[in-house]
Design a protein around this motif. Structure first.
Motif, PDB file in Angstrom:
ATOM      1  N   ASP A 302       0.726  -1.093  -0.024  1.00 46.00           N
ATOM      2  CA  ASP A 302      -0.055  -0.317  -0.209  1.00 46.00           C
ATOM      3  C   ASP A 302       1.047   0.833   0.119  1.00 46.00           C
ATOM      4  O   ASP A 302       1.927   1.257   1.222  1.00 46.00           O
ATOM      5  CB  ASP A 302      -0.698  -0.306   1.008  1.00 46.00           C
ATOM      6  N   LEU A 303       0.859   1.859  -1.139  1.00 52.70           N
ATOM      7  CA  LEU A 303       1.723   3.367  -1.198  1.00 52.70           C
ATOM      8  C   LEU A 303       1.233   4.209   0.031  1.00 52.70           C
ATOM      9  O   LEU A 303       2.072   5.675   0.098  1.00 52.70           O
ATOM     10  CB  LEU A 303       1.216   3.360  -2.537  1.00 52.70           C
ATOM     11  N   SER A 304       0.342   3.709   0.497  1.00 48.99           N
ATOM     12  CA  SER A 304      -0.606   5.378   1.672  1.00 48.99           C
ATOM     13  C   SER A 304       1.058   4.779   2.850  1.00 48.99           C
ATOM     14  O   SER A 304       0.992   6.187   3.621  1.00 48.99           O
ATOM     15  CB  SER A 304      -1.774   4.978   2.220  1.00 48.99           C
ATOM     16  N   SER A 305       1.802   3.729   3.349  1.00 48.12           N
ATOM     17  CA  SER A 305       3.065   3.542   4.051  1.00 48.12           C
ATOM     18  C   SER A 305       4.116   2.957   3.726  1.00 48.12           C
ATOM     19  O   SER A 305       4.719   2.644   4.343  1.00 48.12           O
ATOM     20  CB  SER A 305       1.927   3.544   5.065  1.00 48.12           C
ATOM     21  N   PHE A 306       4.287   2.369   2.088  1.00 51.21           N
ATOM     22  CA  PHE A 306       5.419   2.425   1.601  1.00 51.21           C
ATOM     23  C   PHE A 306       5.854   2.387   0.690  1.00 51.21           C
ATOM     24  O   PHE A 306       5.320   3.404  -0.279  1.00 51.21           O
ATOM     25  CB  PHE A 306       4.810   1.158   0.341  1.00 51.21           C
ATOM     26  N   ASN A 307       7.176   3.167   0.850  1.00 47.77           N
ATOM     27  CA  ASN A 307       8.255   3.839   0.315  1.00 47.77           C
ATOM     28  C   ASN A 307       8.789   3.478  -0.662  1.00 47.77           C
ATOM     29  O   ASN A 307       8.663   2.835  -0.752  1.00 47.77           O
ATOM     30  CB  ASN A 307       8.901   4.860   0.964  1.00 47.77           C
ATOM     31  N   LEU A 308       7.874   3.586  -1.896  1.00 49.63           N
ATOM     32  CA  LEU A 308       8.763   3.031  -3.731  1.00 49.63           C
ATOM     33  C   LEU A 308       9.739   3.076  -3.589  1.00 49.63           C
ATOM     34  O   LEU A 308      10.007   2.221  -4.260  1.00 49.63           O
ATOM     35  CB  LEU A 308       7.444   3.433  -5.079  1.00 49.63           C
ATOM     36  N   GLY A 309      10.099   4.392  -3.344  1.00 48.80           N
ATOM     37  CA  GLY A 309      12.117   4.599  -3.845  1.00 48.80           C
ATOM     38  C   GLY A 309      12.421   3.996  -2.727  1.00 48.80           C
ATOM     39  O   GLY A 309      13.540   3.558  -3.244  1.00 48.80           O
ATOM     40  N   LEU A 310      11.751   2.815  -1.782  1.00 51.03           N
ATOM     41  CA  LEU A 310      13.051   2.310  -1.089  1.00 51.03           C
ATOM     42  C   LEU A 310      14.225   1.035  -2.048  1.00 51.03           C
ATOM     43  O   LEU A 310      14.399   0.598  -1.716  1.00 51.03           O
ATOM     44  CB  LEU A 310      12.414   1.549  -0.209  1.00 51.03           C
ATOM     45  N   ILE A 311      12.956   0.694  -3.537  1.00 49.98           N
ATOM     46  CA  ILE A 311      13.575  -0.395  -3.827  1.00 49.98           C
ATOM     47  C   ILE A 311      14.467   0.131  -4.432  1.00 49.98           C
ATOM     48  O   ILE A 311      15.575  -0.310  -5.280  1.00 49.98           O
ATOM     49  CB  ILE A 311      13.118  -0.700  -4.335  1.00 49.98           C
ATOM     50  N   THR A 312      14.512   1.920  -4.976  1.00 55.51           N
ATOM     51  CA  THR A 312      16.181   2.259  -5.514  1.00 55.51           C
ATOM     52  C   THR A 312      17.445   1.763  -4.335  1.00 55.51           C
ATOM     53  O   THR A 312      18.340   1.992  -5.398  1.00 55.51           O
ATOM     54  CB  THR A 312      16.399   3.928  -5.460  1.00 55.51           C
ATOM     55  N   GLY A 313      17.903   2.022  -3.186  1.00 55.24           N
ATOM     56  CA  GLY A 313      18.647   1.412  -2.531  1.00 55.24           C
ATOM     57  C   GLY A 313      18.574  -0.037  -2.822  1.00 55.24           C
ATOM     58  O   GLY A 313      20.043  -0.096  -2.574  1.00 55.24           O
ATOM     59  N   ARG A 314      17.918  -1.074  -3.414  1.00 59.21           N
ATOM     60  CA  ARG A 314      18.140  -2.059  -3.509  1.00 59.21           C
ATOM     61  C   ARG A 314      18.427  -2.572  -4.686  1.00 59.21           C
ATOM     62  O   ARG A 314      17.404  -2.915  -5.609  1.00 59.21           O
ATOM     63  CB  ARG A 314      16.620  -3.129  -3.022  1.00 59.21           C
ATOM     64  N   ASP A 315      19.426  -2.623  -5.460  1.00 59.73           N
ATOM     65  CA  ASP A 315      19.833  -1.649  -6.982  1.00 59.73           C
ATOM     66  C   ASP A 315      21.072  -2.782  -7.445  1.00 59.73           C
ATOM     67  O   ASP A 315      21.899  -3.997  -6.354  1.00 59.73           O
ATOM     68  CB  ASP A 315      19.980  -0.435  -7.353  1.00 59.73           C
TER      69      ASP A 315
END
Length: 477
Positions: A302-315
């Protein structure tokens, strides 16, 4: 007339007293070395600044997030007010569903862009993405209060800087239809209020890395109707960037391949490749595969509480040797400067002992300054022609000068030749020490031990007090 009692213990011409003076001079030589070290840091910072400016114009360090499915929803929830009354509230939001499998195949064309003596690695990247979605499986177990509007579902991607995109990215579906991806402004990749933790009933996670807020998203309709059907998409994204290129683990199971036409490259990123980076005459190639269990993120959130940008650090990433990298060898050489100056001074003292001729402290200072100037030559030439060639030129000039000066000072061509050969070996050892980045401490320790051992053996019969004639000086010139 009073006499100095110490003068009787250490005669005026003793080598022991000279050795103490030389040790002091070695420490004094640390002052110009500190100046050179400060200059190296200043030039490195300047190079980093110019490199950043060149890179920013080309798009900077790029992170790509492949196709992901976003679905709007409504949700009826019960809330309790301050007076204990229970009311129903209709929440609206967006859910992200990650592809079951995803692949990214990137080809980089790299060139060096210069400003004066500084340069930055600028690349053009062409990336082919494909992703297979199984929305129903990904959403299994989600609270039944969520009501998804599949007709408004979109496929979303993101990059660090969309200004660098060079083509109109189109989604291609399995039935042959296409959709052009467009920038979207109604989706925040960071939760409102700066929430950095993701939670839902029974689950909680906190990211360990800083969360980016500069991602730029673009999307296209997903061609779904009233039910979450399985589908696949393909797209090609062309963009430019500088210094570093990475692909986020955008799917539950992500495979990434990056190849390019440069060899001065290293593999980076959150995930390690099972195979080392391969370099050929044509360039490089490296591949990764990240399964769901290693990715560390859920199938959907749920994007109301999940930061989609988090996965950019898992690259998965590659970076090119930047302009400031050329200063590392110089900085390492300066760090060992005191040791090498001390070795040369010690060798000069041994020449004194075996030849019977004396060198003035001023001559030691000149020799030390010549070695300090070597580091200035190395720094200035490295900025233009690279470390290895610069080292050869600066070392050849310094060794020739010191060899000539030794021969002229001791009035002996043989001593000059021996000094030339010894200094050539010493500077060769210095180069090896500078290139052995991981084993520099071990190599430096071995060199220091060998030099001290050789000095102790060579001077074992010297009369350090100078009360008599040393055996080594009898009949020698």
């Amino acid at each position: 007339m009073a006499t100095n009692p110490i003068s009787g213990l250490i005669p005026r011409g003793s080598l022991g007293l000279k050795l103490l003076l030389i040790c002091l001079l070695v420490l004094v030589m640390g002052v110009p070395l500190l100046v050179v070290g400060g200059l190296v840091s200043e030039r490195e910072n300047r190079a980093r600044q110019v490199t950043a400016e060149l890179g920013a114009a080309a798009g900077g360090s790029q992170v790509l997030g492949g196709p992901m499915l976003i679905v709007p929803y409504t949700r009826s929830v019960e809330v309790t007010d301050d007076q204990g009354r229970t009311q129903r509230r209709l929440d609206r939001g967006t859910y992200v569903v990650f592809a079951e499998t995803g692949a990214a195949d990137t080809t980089l064309t790299v060139q060096s862009r210069r400003r004066g003596i500084y340069r930055a690695a600028i690349y053009s990247a062409a990336t082919d993405f494909d992703a297979a979605f199984t929305p129903a499986d990904a959403l299994t177990g989600i609270d039944e209060s969520y009501r998804f509007d599949w007709s408004q579902a979109r496929v979303v991607m993101f990059v660090s800087d969309s200004r660098a995109i060079r083509n109109a990215a189109e989604l291609r579906f399995a039935d042959g239809s296409t959709e052009t991806m467009e920038p979207i402004s109604d989706l925040s990749l960071v939760p409102a209020g700066g929430v950095e933790n993701y939670s839902r009933p029974g689950l909680f996670s906190a990211p360990s890395a800083p969360l980016p807020t500069t991602l730029q998203a673009f999307a296209a309709p997903a061609h779904l109707t009233g039910a979450p059907q399985n589908f696949t998409v393909e797209t090609r994204l062309e963009l430019s960037g500088a210094e570093r290129f990475s692909v986020a683990a955008f799917a539950q199971d992500t495979a990434v391949t990056i190849r390019g036409d440069r060899r001065d490259v290293r593999a980076e990123g959150y995930f390690q490749s099972p195979d080392p980076l391969q370099t050929t005459d044509a360039g490089f190639e490296i591949a990764w595969r990240v399964p769901l269990v290693a990715r560390g993120a859920e199938k959907a959130a749920d994007l109301s509480s999940f930061n989609l940008g988090l996965i950019t650090g898992r690259d998965m990433a590659v970076s090119f040797v930047s302009s400031d990298d050329v200063y590392r060898g110089v900085a390492r050489a300066v760090a060992y400067g005191i040791m090498f100056i001390g070795i040369v001074f010690l060798a000069t003292l041994i020449f004194e002992a075996v030849s019977g001729r004396k060198a003035h402290p001023a001559q030691y200072i000149l020799v030390g300054l010549a070695q300090c100037v070597f580091y200035l030559l190395l720094l200035s030439l490295t900025e233009i022609i690279g470390f290895t060639t610069a080292f050869v030129i600066a070392a050849a000039a310094t060794v020739s000068l010191l060899g000539y000066y030794a021969g002229a000072s001791f009035r002996s061509g043989a001593i000059g030749a021996r000094a030339l050969a010894g200094l050539a070996v010493l500077y060769g050892a210095m180069y090896v020490l500078m290139t052995l980045e991981d084993f520099a401490m071990l190599a430096g320790s071995i060199v220091a031990f060998v030099v001290i051992a050789a000095t102790m053996i060579a001077t074992r019969q010297i009369d350090w007090y100078g009360r008599g004639t040393t055996p080594a000086s009898n009949g020698q010139t």
